[in-house]
Write a protein that holds these residues in place. Structure first.
Motif, PDB file in Angstrom:
ATOM      1  N   ARG A 178       0.830  -1.207   0.000  1.00  0.00           N
ATOM      2  CA  ARG A 178       0.000   0.000   0.000  1.00  0.00           C
ATOM      3  C   ARG A 178       0.868   1.263   0.000  1.00  0.00           C
ATOM      4  NH1 ARG A 178      -4.508   2.852   1.238  1.00  0.00           N
ATOM      5  NH2 ARG A 178      -4.236   4.590   2.678  1.00  0.00           N
ATOM      6  N   GLU A 179       1.831   1.316   0.902  1.00  0.00           N
ATOM      7  CA  GLU A 179       2.690   2.503   0.995  1.00  0.00           C
ATOM      8  C   GLU A 179       3.513   2.675  -0.273  1.00  0.00           C
ATOM      9  OE1 GLU A 179       4.026   5.977   2.512  1.00  0.00           O
ATOM     10  OE2 GLU A 179       2.477   4.664   3.359  1.00  0.00           O
ATOM     11  N   GLN A 180       3.964   1.575  -0.843  1.00  0.00           N
ATOM     12  CA  GLN A 180       4.733   1.641  -2.076  1.00  0.00           C
ATOM     13  C   GLN A 180       3.895   2.227  -3.213  1.00  0.00           C
ATOM     14  OE1 GLN A 180       6.161  -2.175  -3.389  1.00  0.00           O
ATOM     15  NE2 GLN A 180       7.303  -1.338  -5.112  1.00  0.00           N
ATOM     16  N   VAL A 181       2.662   1.757  -3.333  1.00  0.00           N
ATOM     17  CA  VAL A 181       1.762   2.264  -4.378  1.00  0.00           C
ATOM     18  C   VAL A 181       1.495   3.750  -4.189  1.00  0.00           C
ATOM     19  CG1 VAL A 181      -0.591   2.148  -5.282  1.00  0.00           C
ATOM     20  CG2 VAL A 181       0.673   0.039  -4.839  1.00  0.00           C
ATOM     21  N   ILE A 182       1.205   4.162  -2.970  1.00  0.00           N
ATOM     22  CA  ILE A 182       0.902   5.567  -2.695  1.00  0.00           C
ATOM     23  C   ILE A 182       2.103   6.452  -2.993  1.00  0.00           C
ATOM     24  CG2 ILE A 182       0.374   7.215  -0.850  1.00  0.00           C
ATOM     25  CD1 ILE A 182      -1.423   5.069   0.381  1.00  0.00           C
ATOM     26  N   GLN A 183       3.289   6.012  -2.608  1.00  0.00           N
ATOM     27  CA  GLN A 183       4.497   6.806  -2.883  1.00  0.00           C
ATOM     28  C   GLN A 183       4.751   6.942  -4.374  1.00  0.00           C
ATOM     29  OE1 GLN A 183       7.636   4.913  -0.660  1.00  0.00           O
ATOM     30  NE2 GLN A 183       7.027   5.864   1.277  1.00  0.00           N
ATOM     31  N   LEU A 184       4.539   5.872  -5.128  1.00  0.00           N
ATOM     32  CA  LEU A 184       4.727   5.926  -6.576  1.00  0.00           C
ATOM     33  C   LEU A 184       3.694   6.845  -7.231  1.00  0.00           C
ATOM     34  CD1 LEU A 184       5.526   2.175  -7.268  1.00  0.00           C
ATOM     35  CD2 LEU A 184       7.097   4.110  -7.517  1.00  0.00           C
ATOM     36  N   GLN A 185       2.459   6.810  -6.731  1.00  0.00           N
ATOM     37  CA  GLN A 185       1.427   7.704  -7.251  1.00  0.00           C
ATOM     38  C   GLN A 185       1.799   9.166  -7.011  1.00  0.00           C
ATOM     39  OE1 GLN A 185      -2.111   6.244  -5.235  1.00  0.00           O
ATOM     40  NE2 GLN A 185      -2.887   5.346  -7.128  1.00  0.00           N
ATOM     41  N   LEU A 186       2.250   9.450  -5.806  1.00  0.00           N
ATOM     42  CA  LEU A 186       2.642  10.831  -5.482  1.00  0.00           C
ATOM     43  C   LEU A 186       3.795  11.303  -6.348  1.00  0.00           C
ATOM     44  CD1 LEU A 186       2.409  10.737  -1.558  1.00  0.00           C
ATOM     45  CD2 LEU A 186       0.927  11.986  -3.128  1.00  0.00           C
ATOM     46  N   ALA A 187       4.774  10.416  -6.543  1.00  0.00           N
ATOM     47  CA  ALA A 187       5.926  10.777  -7.371  1.00  0.00           C
ATOM     48  C   ALA A 187       5.494  11.035  -8.815  1.00  0.00           C
ATOM     49  CB  ALA A 187       6.963   9.665  -7.320  1.00  0.00           C
ATOM     50  N   ALA A 188       4.579  10.194  -9.326  1.00  0.00           N
ATOM     51  CA  ALA A 188       4.115  10.373 -10.692  1.00  0.00           C
ATOM     52  C   ALA A 188       3.317  11.664 -10.840  1.00  0.00           C
ATOM     53  CB  ALA A 188       3.248   9.172 -11.100  1.00  0.00           C
ATOM     54  N   ASN A 189       2.466  11.954  -9.846  1.00  0.00           N
ATOM     55  CA  ASN A 189       1.667  13.191  -9.898  1.00  0.00           C
ATOM     56  C   ASN A 189       2.548  14.415  -9.806  1.00  0.00           C
ATOM     57  OD1 ASN A 189      -0.729  11.780 -10.111  1.00  0.00           O
ATOM     58  ND2 ASN A 189      -1.087  11.751  -7.912  1.00  0.00           N
ATOM     59  N   THR A 190       3.608  14.333  -8.986  1.00  0.00           N
ATOM     60  CA  THR A 190       4.532  15.461  -8.832  1.00  0.00           C
ATOM     61  C   THR A 190       5.266  15.744 -10.132  1.00  0.00           C
ATOM     62  OG1 THR A 190       4.844  14.973  -6.480  1.00  0.00           O
ATOM     63  CG2 THR A 190       6.508  16.339  -7.552  1.00  0.00           C
TER      64      THR A 190
END
Length: 256
Positions: A240-252
């Motif tokens: 879960r944390e890995q997915v959320i971090q990757l999403q944030l990085a992609a959005n940034t």
């Protein structure tokens, strides 16, 4: 008069859009619906005008009617030739007592069918980005109840579950969380094992609280976690944390 049909139907984990097409058709054509506490009101609204709706939900320590009474009502309406839906949260054969109702109907010679639903473990796993299995991390999972039929902590083999299953999903475990946590730790489950509390999974009120096995009880108290909620324990919770971090990085990167 010809006998009707009882459809033992799984309503899914909470989000009304997660019901199956077949289950929705049965609701829309029902003469009588007996429904449980966790069934979404939007699904009941799909019933025809004039459909008899009977609440038979069970909350901890408070049952609207006995299981025996539910069986008698199902059989009585079907014997009158009606189309009856027994609507249950999740899947009727996973901690839903659907098997007991199927036995009662079979004994009475009442035609019935079972329509599966998405059980809470599967629904909340998807909605919270915590896979039950994950390559290289988790190749097995188990779903158990945390509360026994006597209202106390379940008699499942915590000693075996502590080591034999990669992802452990515990239904009805919030009230017994201190005992469950203690049992798993006592039998050698690492206190640093990732864990999650998922309250009202798949709904707009969903809350996901993550931590470790050793922190679970204190997290539940500090965050005032209440039923309905699932407990998930295992390394797959880290996804879960890995997915959320990757999403944030992609959005940034997209907005930057």
């Amino acid at each position: 008069m010809s006998r009707g049909l009882v459809s033992i139907v799984g309503a899914g984990p909470g989000d009304p859009e997660l019901i199956t097409v077949k289950a929705l058709k049965r609701i829309q054509s029902a003469d009588v619906i007996l429904y449980d506490r966790l069934v979404n009101d939007q699904l009941l609204a799909e019933a025809r005008e004039g459909t008899l709706r009977i609440y038979c939900g069970k909350a901890p320590g408070l049952h609207a009617m006995t299981q025996e009474m539910i069986g008698r009502i199902l059989a009585a309406h079907a014997a009158e030739g009606k189309q009856v839906v027994r609507l249950k949260g999740g899947d009727p054969f996973i901690f839903g007592r659907g098997g007991e109702e199927a036995i009662v109907l079979a004994q009475a010679g009442i035609p019935f069918e079972v329509i599966p639903g998405i059980t809470s473990a599967v629904g909340t796993s998807a909605s919270s980005f915590i896979p039950l299995t994950h390559r290289g991390v988790a190749s097995s999972f188990a779903c158990v109840t945390g509360t026994g039929s006597d209202g106390n902590v379940s008699s499942v083999r915590w000693d075996l579950l502590a080591h034999s299953v990669d992802t452990l999903v515990i239904y009805m475990g919030i009230s017994q969380l201190p005992q469950i946590q203690q049992a798993l730790l006592y039998h050698g489950k690492n206190g640093c094992t990732p864990a999650a509390l998922i309250e009202r999974g798949t709904t707009s009120q969903e809350r996901i609280i993550t931590g470790t096995l050793a922190e679970l009880h204190s997290l539940a108290l500090s965050q005032n976690v209440s039923n309905p909620a699932l407990i998930m324990i295992g390394e797959a919770v880290r996804v879960r944390e890995q997915v959320i971090q990757l999403q944030l990085a992609a959005n940034t990167s997209l907005t930057g």
